[in-house]
Structures are given as structure tokens and as C-alpha cells.
Design a protein around this motif. Structure first.
Motif, short mmCIF file in Angstrom:
data_model
loop_
_atom_site.label_atom_id
_atom_site.label_comp_id
_atom_site.label_asym_id
_atom_site.label_seq_id
_atom_site.Cartn_x
_atom_site.Cartn_y
_atom_site.Cartn_z
N ARG A 3 0.85 -1.18 0.00
CA ARG A 3 0.00 0.00 0.00
C ARG A 3 0.88 1.22 0.00
O ARG A 3 2.03 1.17 0.42
N GLY A 4 0.35 2.35 -0.41
CA GLY A 4 1.13 3.57 -0.57
C GLY A 4 1.77 4.08 0.70
O GLY A 4 2.88 4.56 0.69
N GLY A 5 1.12 4.00 1.85
CA GLY A 5 1.64 4.59 3.07
C GLY A 5 2.40 3.64 3.96
O GLY A 5 2.71 3.96 5.09
N ASP A 6 2.71 2.46 3.49
CA ASP A 6 3.38 1.47 4.33
C ASP A 6 4.81 1.87 4.64
O ASP A 6 5.46 2.58 3.88
N PHE A 7 5.30 1.39 5.71
CA PHE A 7 6.67 1.58 6.13
C PHE A 7 7.57 0.83 5.15
O PHE A 7 7.41 -0.36 4.94
N GLU A 8 8.52 1.53 4.54
CA GLU A 8 9.33 0.94 3.47
C GLU A 8 10.28 -0.13 3.99
O GLU A 8 10.63 -1.05 3.30
N GLY A 9 10.73 0.00 5.23
CA GLY A 9 11.62 -1.01 5.78
C GLY A 9 10.88 -2.23 6.26
O GLY A 9 11.46 -3.15 6.82
N GLY A 10 9.59 -2.27 6.06
CA GLY A 10 8.77 -3.38 6.52
C GLY A 10 9.16 -4.71 5.91
O GLY A 10 9.05 -5.74 6.55
N ALA A 11 9.62 -4.69 4.67
CA ALA A 11 10.02 -5.94 4.02
C ALA A 11 11.22 -6.55 4.72
O ALA A 11 11.28 -7.76 4.93
N MET A 12 12.16 -5.71 5.11
CA MET A 12 13.34 -6.20 5.80
C MET A 12 12.96 -6.68 7.21
O MET A 12 13.41 -7.73 7.65
N LEU A 13 12.14 -5.92 7.89
CA LEU A 13 11.73 -6.31 9.24
C LEU A 13 10.86 -7.55 9.25
O LEU A 13 10.96 -8.38 10.14
N SER A 14 10.01 -7.69 8.23
CA SER A 14 9.14 -8.85 8.21
C SER A 14 9.94 -10.14 8.02
O SER A 14 9.50 -11.20 8.45
N GLY A 15 11.11 -10.03 7.39
CA GLY A 15 11.97 -11.20 7.26
C GLY A 15 12.55 -11.61 8.60
O GLY A 15 12.78 -12.79 8.86
N ARG A 20 3.20 -9.93 11.37
CA ARG A 20 2.35 -9.54 12.50
C ARG A 20 3.07 -8.53 13.38
O ARG A 20 2.50 -7.53 13.81
N TYR A 21 4.36 -8.78 13.66
CA TYR A 21 5.11 -7.90 14.53
C TYR A 21 5.47 -6.59 13.85
O TYR A 21 5.56 -5.55 14.50
N VAL A 22 5.65 -6.62 12.55
CA VAL A 22 5.88 -5.39 11.80
C VAL A 22 4.65 -4.50 11.89
O VAL A 22 4.75 -3.29 12.12
N GLN A 23 3.46 -5.09 11.75
CA GLN A 23 2.23 -4.31 11.86
C GLN A 23 2.04 -3.76 13.27
O GLN A 23 1.64 -2.60 13.44
N LEU A 24 2.36 -4.55 14.27
CA LEU A 24 2.28 -4.06 15.65
C LEU A 24 3.24 -2.90 15.88
O LEU A 24 2.89 -1.91 16.54
N GLN A 26 4.34 -0.81 13.61
CA GLN A 26 3.80 0.35 12.90
C GLN A 26 2.67 1.00 13.70
O GLN A 26 2.56 2.22 13.74
N ASN A 27 1.84 0.20 14.33
CA ASN A 27 0.74 0.76 15.12
C ASN A 27 1.23 1.45 16.38
O ASN A 27 0.63 2.44 16.81
N TRP A 28 2.28 0.94 17.00
CA TRP A 28 2.75 1.47 18.26
C TRP A 28 3.79 2.58 18.12
O TRP A 28 4.14 3.23 19.10
N THR A 29 4.30 2.83 16.90
CA THR A 29 5.35 3.83 16.72
C THR A 29 4.94 5.22 17.21
O THR A 29 5.72 5.86 17.93
N PRO A 30 3.77 5.76 16.87
CA PRO A 30 3.41 7.09 17.39
C PRO A 30 3.37 7.15 18.92
O PRO A 30 3.80 8.13 19.53
N THR A 31 2.87 6.10 19.53
CA THR A 31 2.81 6.06 21.00
C THR A 31 4.21 6.01 21.59
O THR A 31 4.51 6.72 22.56
N LEU A 32 5.09 5.20 21.01
CA LEU A 32 6.45 5.09 21.51
C LEU A 32 7.22 6.40 21.34
O LEU A 32 7.98 6.80 22.23
N VAL A 33 7.00 7.09 20.23
CA VAL A 33 7.66 8.38 20.01
C VAL A 33 7.15 9.41 21.02
O VAL A 33 7.94 10.17 21.59
#
Length: 67
Positions: A3-15, A20-24, A26-33
Motif C-alpha cells: 500500500r502507498g503509506g506502508d513503512f518501506e523497511g517493513g520488508a526487511m523487518l518482516s523477514g 504480524r510484529y511489523v504491523q504491531l 507500525q501501530n505502536w510507533t506514534p505512541t512510543l515516540v
């Protein structure tokens, strides 16, 4: 799926972590920041704040002393 707004490093992290953890992450990044900013501000507040704020351009003029 890409999708257009996905995190680009997601492919590397998903490996490493799995999609599932990449999506988690991405969801928690604003809260952690946000909590990281709160923790950083609290650290400056409870420590020697003049030592840190002397490097901030506008605020540093308030701490100059005439020797």
C-alpha cells in the motif's frame, strides 16, 4: 500487498520478525515516540536542565553570565 503509506523497511523487518510484529510496530510507533518525548523532557526536567538547554540557540542567551 503493498500500500502507498506502508513503512518501506517493513520488508526487511518482516523477514526478521514476521508480518504480524511489523504491523504491531507500525501501530505502536506514534505512541512510543510520544512517550519517548515525555521521558526525554522529564529527564531534562529532573537533571541539570541548564547544562542541556545551554545548547538550544534561543534559550542559551538566558544563561550567559558576565565574567
Amino acid at each position: 500487498m503493498h500500500r502507498g503509506g506502508d513503512f518501506e523497511g517493513g520488508a526487511m523487518l518482516s523477514g526478521l520478525l514476521g508480518p504480524r510484529y511489523v504491523q504491531l510496530l507500525q501501530n505502536w510507533t506514534p505512541t512510543l515516540v510520544t512517550w519517548g518525548g515525555v521521558a526525554g523532557t522529564g529527564l531534562i526536567w529532573f537533571t541539570d536542565w541548564k547544562l542541556v538547554l545551554q545548547y538550544v540557540p534561543y534559550i542559551s542567551g538566558k544563561f550567559k553570565t558576565e565574567d
